[in-house]
Design an enzyme around this catalytic site. Sequence first.
Site, PDB file in Angstrom:
ATOM      1  CG  ASP A   1      -0.263   0.118   2.536  1.00 50.26           C
ATOM      2  OD1 ASP A   1       0.773  -0.560   2.717  1.00 50.26           O
ATOM      3  OD2 ASP A   1      -0.744   0.867   3.414  1.00 50.26           O
TER       4      ASP A   1
ATOM      5  CD  GLU B   1       4.213   0.753   6.934  1.00 49.42           C
ATOM      6  OE1 GLU B   1       5.067   1.103   7.782  1.00 49.42           O
ATOM      7  OE2 GLU B   1       3.828   1.526   6.020  1.00 49.42           O
TER       8      GLU B   1
END
Length: 480
Positions: free
Chosen positions: A119, A186
């Site tokens: 991400d 994250e």
Amino acid sequence: MKKILLVLGVVVLALAAIVVVNTLRFPTATQSKSEPLPALPDSAVQHFQQALQLPTISWGLDKPIDTAAFRSFNQLLQTAYPRISSQLTRQAFGEFSYLYHWKGSDSTLPPIVLMGHYDVVPVEAVAEKMWRQKPFSGALVGDTVWGRGAVDDKGAVIAILESVENLLRNGFVPKRSLYLCFGHDEEIGGTRGASNIAAWMKAQNIKAHFVLDEGGMIKVDEKIASQPLGVIGIQEKGYASYKLYVEIPGGHSSQPAPETAIDILAKALAKLREKPTPVNMPEATQEFLHATATASNSFATRMAVANQWLLGSVLSSQLSKDRQTSAMIRTTLVPTIVDAGVKDNVIPTVATAVVNSRIIPGETPETVKEYIRKTINDDRVQISGYDENWWAPSGKTNTNGVAYKAVTGSLKKVIDNPVPAPYLVIGATDSRYFRPISSEVMNFSASTFMEGYHGIDERLPVSEYRRMIAFMTHLIKDSQ
């Protein structure tokens, strides 16, 4: 009087002699020759470009994601890496985080965990036009691939995948099992992805040989050291945010009181920012300074590090002048959100601020909160935890252990004359969730280039991407 001056002179000369001797006896960095980096197939670059073209953006804990982009990334994993898809088992966590298991031939050996996240943070609309290449173009210009996530952290994710796929292609069978962990959240805390993966591994009573995640790099800067520094994270600072709340009667802006809620809050924030928190130099930072000094051309640097018993305050003062090294020797406090007012002619009744803290080892979220209270010294300012997203500083990885030596050994194979430099990670990574399953957690990417992450013009040279893949291949082979 003459006797006193004579004694003082002898003492000064003795101290000077001790300082010089300690400096001259301070170790110097060793040198080593790397191996040639394997050729990089065009497909490896294309896969990296394709990964960067997918806007797998984490917008916030309470904000939806573009599920089509995340599903497309999943499809890329399956089509670009057919051997991984067919020969490794895979589980999904939080729908879009993945754990691959590469079973080794010796089940008695503790496994390795190689991890990263795919991400990325958003690109501000105002900043998008400042990029030299479109943020999600994955453009290859010369020797560089451009795009959000190139450095943080798709480069590392794709490097792991390329390395493993190639090893499978060549028939390599590890003795020690490997787990490949790729998180999808994250950038917003990893609470759905890496956290759940680590919890599952703990429930399965899996104890990892070591865990390697993002967080360090190869630093090449002759102003700091004459040789490349392999900056390897061995410990993470803690994290907490605090809400400051002021409530006093407001009113019409034409008749302001001597102090408003905004005034009180502003003074509180100013007190926190006027001077840094006290120096509390942890062991991980001491190890970093020692390693850096061994490769330093500066006699003054070597002298200060070799004689901290006398020059510790001078060293701390110099480190405090740089925001990065300052963060390695103290807890940081900075306001990140300020909120007050609803209309230009109304004095607000309430003013609030959020202060984020990265906590040095030896301190806790509770001790930091108490420091904030004492520093502000104003009972009108209420202090509370901002949310439940906080944690204490992590434990420290042993730099004399087999796992750390495996990482440094692989590092020496991909660049000439590196100096391993363990350090304190001042940010936060998903690897913190894995400390319950391994005492050997490290943060490192074998790249000399770390520019643009979370900012403008994020990109990665193909030469560094190639080095990252080679490093992963060596690490997997050498850790068996």
